[in-house]
Design a protein around this motif. Structure first.
Motif, PDB file in Angstrom:
ATOM      1  N   UNK A  99      -2.267 175.517  28.188  1.00  0.00           N
ATOM      2  CA  UNK A  99      -1.690 176.836  28.425  1.00  0.00           C
ATOM      3  C   UNK A  99      -2.769 177.918  28.467  1.00  0.00           C
ATOM      4  N   UNK A 100      -3.708 177.841  27.549  1.00  0.00           N
ATOM      5  CA  UNK A 100      -4.756 178.860  27.471  1.00  0.00           C
ATOM      6  C   UNK A 100      -5.765 178.736  28.607  1.00  0.00           C
ATOM      7  N   UNK A 101      -6.067 177.508  29.007  1.00  0.00           N
ATOM      8  CA  UNK A 101      -7.174 177.295  29.940  1.00  0.00           C
ATOM      9  C   UNK A 101      -6.791 177.454  31.396  1.00  0.00           C
ATOM     10  N   UNK A 102      -5.563 177.107  31.770  1.00  0.00           N
ATOM     11  CA  UNK A 102      -5.231 176.987  33.183  1.00  0.00           C
ATOM     12  C   UNK A 102      -4.334 178.088  33.711  1.00  0.00           C
ATOM     13  N   UNK A 103      -4.608 178.530  34.933  1.00  0.00           N
ATOM     14  CA  UNK A 103      -3.658 179.407  35.627  1.00  0.00           C
ATOM     15  C   UNK A 103      -2.395 178.627  35.970  1.00  0.00           C
ATOM     16  N   UNK A 104      -2.575 177.317  36.268  1.00  0.00           N
ATOM     17  CA  UNK A 104      -1.447 176.429  36.520  1.00  0.00           C
ATOM     18  C   UNK A 104      -1.603 175.247  35.588  1.00  0.00           C
ATOM     19  N   UNK A 105      -0.504 174.865  34.907  1.00  0.00           N
ATOM     20  CA  UNK A 105      -0.606 173.840  33.862  1.00  0.00           C
ATOM     21  C   UNK A 105       0.449 172.759  34.053  1.00  0.00           C
ATOM     22  N   UNK A 106       0.048 171.541  33.709  1.00  0.00           N
ATOM     23  CA  UNK A 106       0.987 170.427  33.669  1.00  0.00           C
ATOM     24  C   UNK A 106       0.599 169.529  32.509  1.00  0.00           C
ATOM     25  N   UNK A 107       1.565 168.771  32.001  1.00  0.00           N
ATOM     26  CA  UNK A 107       1.261 167.903  30.868  1.00  0.00           C
ATOM     27  C   UNK A 107       2.352 166.896  30.618  1.00  0.00           C
ATOM     28  N   UNK A 108       2.054 165.969  29.708  1.00  0.00           N
ATOM     29  CA  UNK A 108       3.024 164.993  29.236  1.00  0.00           C
ATOM     30  C   UNK A 108       3.707 165.559  27.993  1.00  0.00           C
ATOM     31  N   UNK A 109       5.027 165.446  27.920  1.00  0.00           N
ATOM     32  CA  UNK A 109       5.765 165.971  26.772  1.00  0.00           C
ATOM     33  C   UNK A 109       6.909 165.025  26.417  1.00  0.00           C
ATOM     34  N   UNK A 110       7.223 164.967  25.134  1.00  0.00           N
ATOM     35  CA  UNK A 110       8.410 164.245  24.708  1.00  0.00           C
ATOM     36  C   UNK A 110       9.651 165.000  25.181  1.00  0.00           C
ATOM     37  N   UNK A 111      10.612 164.300  25.786  1.00  0.00           N
ATOM     38  CA  UNK A 111      11.807 164.981  26.307  1.00  0.00           C
ATOM     39  C   UNK A 111      12.831 165.251  25.204  1.00  0.00           C
ATOM     40  N   UNK A 112      12.417 166.002  24.184  1.00  0.00           N
ATOM     41  CA  UNK A 112      13.280 166.283  23.039  1.00  0.00           C
ATOM     42  C   UNK A 112      13.497 167.784  22.919  1.00  0.00           C
ATOM     43  N   UNK A 113      14.532 168.157  22.176  1.00  0.00           N
ATOM     44  CA  UNK A 113      14.810 169.574  21.966  1.00  0.00           C
ATOM     45  C   UNK A 113      13.671 170.255  21.219  1.00  0.00           C
ATOM     46  N   UNK A 114      13.050 169.503  20.274  1.00  0.00           N
ATOM     47  CA  UNK A 114      11.972 170.087  19.476  1.00  0.00           C
ATOM     48  C   UNK A 114      10.765 170.461  20.331  1.00  0.00           C
ATOM     49  N   UNK A 115      10.589 169.794  21.467  1.00  0.00           N
ATOM     50  CA  UNK A 115       9.450 170.089  22.346  1.00  0.00           C
ATOM     51  C   UNK A 115       9.770 171.164  23.371  1.00  0.00           C
ATOM     52  N   UNK A 116      10.927 171.792  23.266  1.00  0.00           N
ATOM     53  CA  UNK A 116      11.343 172.773  24.261  1.00  0.00           C
ATOM     54  C   UNK A 116      10.374 173.932  24.415  1.00  0.00           C
ATOM     55  N   UNK A 117       9.795 174.396  23.288  1.00  0.00           N
ATOM     56  CA  UNK A 117       8.877 175.529  23.379  1.00  0.00           C
ATOM     57  C   UNK A 117       7.621 175.180  24.171  1.00  0.00           C
ATOM     58  N   UNK A 118       7.214 173.906  24.119  1.00  0.00           N
ATOM     59  CA  UNK A 118       6.020 173.500  24.869  1.00  0.00           C
ATOM     60  C   UNK A 118       6.296 173.457  26.367  1.00  0.00           C
TER      61      UNK A 118
END
Length: 357
Positions: A99-118
């Motif tokens: 988030x800090x480094x890129x103008x455009x960002x992508x990543x792997x995330x757990x598909x859970x409610x707790x990861x919603x903020x990410x």
């Protein structure tokens, strides 16, 4: 991406094996966009596995547990520095780095409610599968977010000086070389010392020259040194004598490599060396060595049983609980795994015979 980005950062702040298995993603990006400057952010101490990688412009390192002031300075230096930032890990910290480094960002995330903020921090995210998708294929899913064709090549490279260091250590012996890597970082991946010795003598009796590899960690060097006196005469103890790149160069000339679930085993498999990999509680679907030339559209390994894929034979310990996906029989990294401790040398020797036919 309608036009190639000027700069891309791949974030893989974890262990050596994770860093190495992110190189197919880097290769995919460089093949698609040769002029793009590609940097990689890793933990200090893991950069050696990609130090000579020709796809990478710069390696950024951060301590695993940085002081807050130094960490703040590091973060400020990242701010919007890259056109694209990719996190191959689902954790909080690598996602924040992206988030800090890129103008455009992508990543792997757990598909859970707790990861919603990410998910709010990324333009694109891919559901992380820690069970049924190999790590190489999981990383390559991020190439799809960029519209880039996947290359599954795990890239292993070394410098000219590392090549010379390896050649000096080997000398002029022309016998076929068998490399044994007996020490994993954690006890739960460990095989018995007497089994290594039995395999070594079997190989020596068939005309192989033996080399023991290992890192510069004090415990690792001590363990390999404790095995050396029982090894066949002329066995080369290379533990602690070579950099990671020079060790990879040494392995590249081997007729055979045998090792547990460790970064050097991934290196041997990627180089196309006939490899016997010893697995116990670890999920080999996710972490089995990626054989050289394996296509990106399928996992190389099934979950249970000894098996072969390309230049690699994977020998799995037996038992109804295997693989348990846990860190040893006592559930911590310093405990041992019965499935590996009870693995007979005869099974490994049979796998050696299969892979060197």
């Amino acid at each position: 991406m309608r036009t190639p980005p000027r700069s891309v950062l791949i974030i893989v702040t974890r262990r050596l094996g994770d860093v190495l298995l992110a190189t197919p993603l880097a290769r995919s990006i460089k093949r698609a966009w040769p002029e793009t400057a590609l940097d990689v952010l890793v933990f200090e101490g893991t950069e050696g596995v990609i130090a000579a990688n020709p796809d990478i412009r710069r390696i950024l390192t951060v301590p695993e547990r940085p002081g807050w002031l130094a960490h703040l300075s590091f973060i400020l230096g990242l701010l919007r520095r890259y056109d694209v930032a990719l996190s191959v890990l689902q954790g909080d910290r690598p996602t924040l780095y992206a988030f800090l480094a890129g103008h455009w960002r992508a990543g792997l995330l757990n598909p859970t409610r707790e990861a919603g903020w990410k998910r709010l921090l990324l333009q694109r995210w891919v559901p992380f599968d820690d069970l049924n998708t190999h790590t190489v294929r999981m990383h390559l899913a991020l190439a799809g977010t960029l519209g880039v064709s996947p290359s599954s090549e795990v890239v292993v490279a070394w410098s000219a000086e590392e090549e010379r260091a390896s050649a000096r250590l080997l000398g002029g012996d022309t016998r076929p070389l068998a490399v044994l890597h007996p020490y994993p970082r954690f006890n739960y991946k460990m095989w018995r010392p007497e089994a290594w010795i039995e395999v070594a003598h079997w190989l020596a009796a068939r005309g192989f020259r033996l080399a023991l590899t290992g890192g510069r960690d004090v415990g690792e060097r001590a363990y390999v040194s404790s095995l050396a006196p029982a090894m066949p005469p002329g066995t080369l103890n290379a533990a602690g004598q070579l950099s990671l790149g020079a060790s990879a160069c040494l392995v590249s000339g081997a007729r055979l490599y045998v090792g547990p679930d460790t970064a050097m085993t991934h290196i041997a498999a990627a180089l196309g060396v006939p490899t016997v990999a010893l697995f116990g509680p670890t999920n080999c679907v996710k972490w089995g060595p990626w054989p050289r030339g394996h296509a990106p559209d399928a996992n190389p390994w099934r979950r249970c049983g000894s098996q072969r894929s390309g230049n690699v034979v994977l020998v799995q310990g037996t038992g109804a609980c295997v693989p348990c996906h846990l860190e040893g029989c006592h559930r911590h990294i310093d405990s041992y795994s019965d499935c590996l401790q009870q693995l007979p040398a005869a099974r490994v020797i049979a796998a050696i015979e299969e892979v060197i036919e």
